[in-house]
Design a protein around this motif. Structure first.
Motif, PDB file in Angstrom:
ATOM      1  N   VAL A 238      88.290  53.893  45.829  1.00  0.00           N
ATOM      2  CA  VAL A 238      86.962  54.314  45.547  1.00  0.00           C
ATOM      3  C   VAL A 238      86.994  55.864  44.614  1.00  0.00           C
ATOM      4  O   VAL A 238      86.425  55.819  43.783  1.00  0.00           O
ATOM      5  CB  VAL A 238      85.855  54.367  46.415  1.00  0.00           C
ATOM      6  N   ALA A 239      87.430  56.870  45.336  1.00  0.00           N
ATOM      7  CA  ALA A 239      87.627  58.308  44.910  1.00  0.00           C
ATOM      8  C   ALA A 239      88.398  58.087  43.595  1.00  0.00           C
ATOM      9  O   ALA A 239      88.003  58.762  42.812  1.00  0.00           O
ATOM     10  CB  ALA A 239      88.270  58.893  45.987  1.00  0.00           C
ATOM     11  N   GLU A 240      89.315  57.443  43.483  1.00  0.00           N
ATOM     12  CA  GLU A 240      90.265  57.393  42.389  1.00  0.00           C
ATOM     13  C   GLU A 240      89.453  56.685  40.971  1.00  0.00           C
ATOM     14  O   GLU A 240      89.865  56.974  39.779  1.00  0.00           O
ATOM     15  CB  GLU A 240      91.647  56.628  42.454  1.00  0.00           C
ATOM     16  N   ALA A 241      88.488  55.977  41.551  1.00  0.00           N
ATOM     17  CA  ALA A 241      87.943  55.148  40.540  1.00  0.00           C
ATOM     18  C   ALA A 241      86.781  56.077  39.876  1.00  0.00           C
ATOM     19  O   ALA A 241      85.892  55.780  39.151  1.00  0.00           O
ATOM     20  CB  ALA A 241      87.306  53.962  40.891  1.00  0.00           C
ATOM     21  N   GLY A 242      86.364  57.314  40.687  1.00  0.00           N
ATOM     22  CA  GLY A 242      85.208  58.071  40.415  1.00  0.00           C
ATOM     23  C   GLY A 242      83.822  57.704  40.843  1.00  0.00           C
ATOM     24  O   GLY A 242      82.687  57.703  40.088  1.00  0.00           O
ATOM     25  N   LEU A 243      83.899  56.717  42.125  1.00  0.00           N
ATOM     26  CA  LEU A 243      82.702  56.171  42.335  1.00  0.00           C
ATOM     27  C   LEU A 243      82.305  56.492  43.678  1.00  0.00           C
ATOM     28  O   LEU A 243      81.403  55.878  44.486  1.00  0.00           O
ATOM     29  CB  LEU A 243      82.999  54.674  42.397  1.00  0.00           C
ATOM     30  N   ALA A 244      82.713  57.703  44.432  1.00  0.00           N
ATOM     31  CA  ALA A 244      82.634  58.126  45.838  1.00  0.00           C
ATOM     32  C   ALA A 244      81.033  58.406  45.701  1.00  0.00           C
ATOM     33  O   ALA A 244      80.488  58.329  46.714  1.00  0.00           O
ATOM     34  CB  ALA A 244      83.244  59.158  46.023  1.00  0.00           C
ATOM     35  N   ASP A 245      80.296  58.636  44.953  1.00  0.00           N
ATOM     36  CA  ASP A 245      78.828  59.036  44.737  1.00  0.00           C
ATOM     37  C   ASP A 245      78.158  57.609  44.857  1.00  0.00           C
ATOM     38  O   ASP A 245      76.887  57.711  45.395  1.00  0.00           O
ATOM     39  CB  ASP A 245      78.453  59.693  43.705  1.00  0.00           C
ATOM     40  N   LEU A 246      78.587  56.484  44.765  1.00  0.00           N
ATOM     41  CA  LEU A 246      77.972  55.284  44.811  1.00  0.00           C
ATOM     42  C   LEU A 246      78.631  54.312  45.839  1.00  0.00           C
ATOM     43  O   LEU A 246      77.468  53.400  46.099  1.00  0.00           O
ATOM     44  CB  LEU A 246      78.016  54.533  43.387  1.00  0.00           C
ATOM     45  N   VAL A 247      79.612  54.558  46.432  1.00  0.00           N
ATOM     46  CA  VAL A 247      80.163  53.629  47.197  1.00  0.00           C
ATOM     47  C   VAL A 247      80.646  54.524  48.784  1.00  0.00           C
ATOM     48  O   VAL A 247      81.268  55.559  48.734  1.00  0.00           O
ATOM     49  CB  VAL A 247      81.587  53.141  46.738  1.00  0.00           C
ATOM     50  N   ASP A 248      79.796  53.898  49.909  1.00  0.00           N
ATOM     51  CA  ASP A 248      80.012  54.393  51.043  1.00  0.00           C
ATOM     52  C   ASP A 248      80.918  53.342  51.765  1.00  0.00           C
ATOM     53  O   ASP A 248      80.467  52.379  52.277  1.00  0.00           O
ATOM     54  CB  ASP A 248      78.671  54.759  51.609  1.00  0.00           C
ATOM     55  N   VAL A 249      82.111  53.884  52.241  1.00  0.00           N
ATOM     56  CA  VAL A 249      83.022  52.684  52.765  1.00  0.00           C
ATOM     57  C   VAL A 249      83.037  53.392  54.288  1.00  0.00           C
ATOM     58  O   VAL A 249      83.357  54.403  54.622  1.00  0.00           O
ATOM     59  CB  VAL A 249      84.501  52.940  52.411  1.00  0.00           C
ATOM     60  N   GLN A 250      82.646  52.316  55.505  1.00  0.00           N
ATOM     61  CA  GLN A 250      82.321  52.829  56.722  1.00  0.00           C
ATOM     62  C   GLN A 250      83.398  51.909  57.478  1.00  0.00           C
ATOM     63  O   GLN A 250      83.590  50.733  57.198  1.00  0.00           O
ATOM     64  CB  GLN A 250      80.798  52.451  57.096  1.00  0.00           C
ATOM     65  N   LEU A 251      83.762  52.643  58.595  1.00  0.00           N
ATOM     66  CA  LEU A 251      84.579  51.941  59.633  1.00  0.00           C
ATOM     67  C   LEU A 251      83.685  51.587  60.734  1.00  0.00           C
ATOM     68  O   LEU A 251      83.286  52.252  61.496  1.00  0.00           O
ATOM     69  CB  LEU A 251      85.780  52.637  60.204  1.00  0.00           C
ATOM     70  N   ARG A 252      83.130  50.308  60.589  1.00  0.00           N
ATOM     71  CA  ARG A 252      81.797  49.899  61.319  1.00  0.00           C
ATOM     72  C   ARG A 252      81.921  48.467  61.583  1.00  0.00           C
ATOM     73  O   ARG A 252      82.288  47.454  60.715  1.00  0.00           O
ATOM     74  CB  ARG A 252      80.666  50.243  60.833  1.00  0.00           C
ATOM     75  N   ASP A 253      81.597  47.895  62.671  1.00  0.00           N
ATOM     76  CA  ASP A 253      81.483  46.671  63.024  1.00  0.00           C
ATOM     77  C   ASP A 253      80.224  46.041  62.529  1.00  0.00           C
ATOM     78  O   ASP A 253      79.205  46.673  62.459  1.00  0.00           O
ATOM     79  CB  ASP A 253      81.602  46.344  64.631  1.00  0.00           C
ATOM     80  N   TYR A 254      80.342  44.866  62.019  1.00  0.00           N
ATOM     81  CA  TYR A 254      79.108  44.184  61.406  1.00  0.00           C
ATOM     82  C   TYR A 254      77.948  44.212  62.335  1.00  0.00           C
ATOM     83  O   TYR A 254      76.641  44.257  61.979  1.00  0.00           O
ATOM     84  CB  TYR A 254      79.215  42.710  60.839  1.00  0.00           C
ATOM     85  N   ARG A 255      78.053  43.959  63.704  1.00  0.00           N
ATOM     86  CA  ARG A 255      77.060  44.128  64.583  1.00  0.00           C
ATOM     87  C   ARG A 255      76.327  45.492  64.875  1.00  0.00           C
ATOM     88  O   ARG A 255      75.208  45.527  65.308  1.00  0.00           O
ATOM     89  CB  ARG A 255      77.702  43.814  66.117  1.00  0.00           C
ATOM     90  N   ASP A 256      76.826  46.576  64.266  1.00  0.00           N
ATOM     91  CA  ASP A 256      76.156  47.809  64.306  1.00  0.00           C
ATOM     92  C   ASP A 256      75.680  48.473  63.093  1.00  0.00           C
ATOM     93  O   ASP A 256      75.377  49.599  62.751  1.00  0.00           O
ATOM     94  CB  ASP A 256      77.394  48.762  64.846  1.00  0.00           C
ATOM     95  N   ILE A 257      75.395  47.411  62.177  1.00  0.00           N
ATOM     96  CA  ILE A 257      74.949  47.837  60.733  1.00  0.00           C
ATOM     97  C   ILE A 257      73.476  48.292  61.015  1.00  0.00           C
ATOM     98  O   ILE A 257      72.719  47.631  61.663  1.00  0.00           O
ATOM     99  CB  ILE A 257      74.981  46.711  59.866  1.00  0.00           C
ATOM    100  N   ASP A 258      73.179  49.244  60.252  1.00  0.00           N
ATOM    101  CA  ASP A 258      71.649  49.597  60.282  1.00  0.00           C
ATOM    102  C   ASP A 258      71.434  49.901  58.931  1.00  0.00           C
ATOM    103  O   ASP A 258      72.086  50.077  57.987  1.00  0.00           O
ATOM    104  CB  ASP A 258      71.387  50.841  61.201  1.00  0.00           C
ATOM    105  N   GLY A 259      69.872  49.896  58.637  1.00  0.00           N
ATOM    106  CA  GLY A 259      69.568  50.057  57.218  1.00  0.00           C
ATOM    107  C   GLY A 259      69.055  48.591  56.638  1.00  0.00           C
ATOM    108  O   GLY A 259      69.455  47.571  57.246  1.00  0.00           O
ATOM    109  N   VAL A 260      68.354  48.686  55.439  1.00  0.00           N
ATOM    110  CA  VAL A 260      67.807  47.572  54.935  1.00  0.00           C
ATOM    111  C   VAL A 260      68.460  47.636  53.378  1.00  0.00           C
ATOM    112  O   VAL A 260      68.650  48.907  52.903  1.00  0.00           O
ATOM    113  CB  VAL A 260      66.255  47.428  54.915  1.00  0.00           C
ATOM    114  N   PHE A 261      68.971  46.505  53.009  1.00  0.00           N
ATOM    115  CA  PHE A 261      69.393  46.207  51.760  1.00  0.00           C
ATOM    116  C   PHE A 261      68.803  45.506  50.644  1.00  0.00           C
ATOM    117  O   PHE A 261      68.539  44.425  51.204  1.00  0.00           O
ATOM    118  CB  PHE A 261      70.920  46.115  51.757  1.00  0.00           C
TER     119      PHE A 261
END
Length: 415
Positions: A238-261
């Motif tokens: 993502v960083a090499e593609a210059g997209l770090a401002d648009l993509v947030d890569v998280q080390l997280r279990d799907y059961r712990d997702i928060d927020g609305v999309f």
């Protein structure tokens, strides 16, 4: 059945077979005599060649038995025992996928998945599989066992986007790389993605879809994974593609997702959830979506008639490739939407594209065996992965498994 003697080439001339091996061969011979589709040529350890089935059929397979012990493994372990015997070099085939395809068409005749005498071996595999049910801790271990083999290993056979899921081919001459990008575009369209939307991806892989959605469509992407290897490389890509401002890569279990999309996309991740947690997965999707939002999900499925047998037992892939894995059926998916506001809007099977995807992966893998060995993997591992890719290809070609792109919409009232 025809019988002839040949120069066996690579077929070993092993010692006199044991009583069990002779009994196993008689059982195998009887099953082969019942072939209803295609033909199988069996080359025995002494060089004798026997042809079973219709020699004029378009479906032809050949198995070369190197050691009589292979018969014993098929008898005692059935389909899984046959896969184990391949891993150990007890038999081979000049076209492994073609052989397994004929065997799949004749699964009932060969009867390699039934038999009371196979219960002890199956019981051990089943108990081991159930001990790996996908709790939070087990899920991390199960994912690491497969996806953390090393990013460089997967580079040897995946396309440049590092996409480890079925492509969608538009034409016979389309490249794997182009077909993977086409798949990403289809998944985005089915989720209704537009520039500026905030999309949740469940199951990052190595970042291919997130890079596509942000780079090609102008979406914000939050993507979650529990694989440390994939998390690290996805962030780097993502960083090499210059997209770090648009993509947030998280080390997280799907059961712990928060927020609305605005939308959810999940590509071949549901297979790692397991029967006990399907409800939790769809509840997480439901919580994450805005009202009226869509989830675009690609998932390997089994026909519903075969689901319970897969859930209760442990097949070769569950034992050696995807610990804790389970492919749902469409009926099971819809059952687990109860209690959510999600409505199943569409389901499209892309299995023919998976046949071609797997074939290309296997060709690339076999062309890079020196590099596989240089990474420290032994011959048993190589045969295991060759068998996995060929077995999967045959499964999608014969309808034993499917790959569905489904669309869910958050619009239903909860009863």
């Amino acid at each position: 059945m025809t019988d002839r003697s040949i120069q066996a080439g690579s077929v070993a001339r092993s010692a006199r077979p044991s009583f069990l091996a002779r009994a196993a061969w008689r059982v195998g011979h009887a099953g082969l005599e019942r072939l209803r589709v295609g033909a199988i040529t069996v080359i025995l350890p002494n060089g004798t060649s026997r042809l079973y089935g219709d020699p004029s059929s378009a479906h032809q397979g050949e198995i070369r038995i190197h050691e009589h012990a292979a018969f014993e493994r098929f008898l005692i372990g059935g389909e899984t025992g046959g896969g184990e015997a391949y891993m150990e070099g007890l038999w081979s085939s000049p076209d492994l996928a073609a052989l397994i395809r004929v065997a799949a068409y004749n699964r009932a005749s060969l009867a390699l998945y039934t038999g009371w005498w196979r219960i002890p071996a199956q019981l051990g595999r089943t108990l081991a599989h159930r001990s790996r049910r996908n709790t939070r801790d087990n899920a991390r271990r199960n994912i690491a066992a497969h996806y953390d083999l090393g990013n460089e290993f997967y580079r040897l056979f995946l396309d440049e986007s590092m996409t480890y899921s079925s492509a969608v081919f538009e034409s016979e001459d389309q490249s794997l790389e182009a077909a993977q990008q086409h798949k990403y575009q289809r998944m985005a369209e089915r989720a209704g993605l537009q520039a500026g939307m905030h999309v949740l991806e469940i199951g990052t892989g190595w970042g291919g879809f997130a890079i596509h959605a942000a780079g090609q469509l102008g979406c914000r992407v939050t993507t979650v994974t529990i694989s440390k290897e994939q998390h690290a490389l996805a962030r780097q890509r993502v960083a090499e593609a210059g997209l770090a401002d648009l993509v947030d890569v998280q080390l997280r279990d799907y059961r712990d997702i928060d927020g609305v999309f605005d939308a959810v996309v999940s590509i071949e991740m549901l297979e790692a959830v397991g029967h006990d947690f399907y409800g939790s997965y769809f509840e997480a999707v439901d919580r994450a979506l805005v009202p009226g939002g869509k989830a675009s999900i690609q998932v390997i499925t089994f026909p519903d008639v075969a689901y319970d047998a897969q859930r209760r037992g442990a097949n070769w892939i569950q034992t050696y490739i995807f610990p804790g894995g389970l492919c749902p059926s469409l009926a099971v998916i819809e059952q687990n939407l109860h209690g959510t506001r999600l409505l199943l809007r569409d389901a499209t099977d892309i299995a023919p594209s998976y046949v071609r995807t797997l074939r290309e992966w296997r060709v690339r893998f076999m062309a890079n065996l020196d590099a596989v060995r240089a990474q420290g993997f032994d011959e048993r591992f190589i045969r295991m992965w060759e068998y996995y890719l060929a077995l999967s290809e045959a499964g999608f070609a014969t309808g034993l498994s499917q790959d569905h792109q489904i669309v869910l919409e958050k619009r239903r009232a909860v009863a």
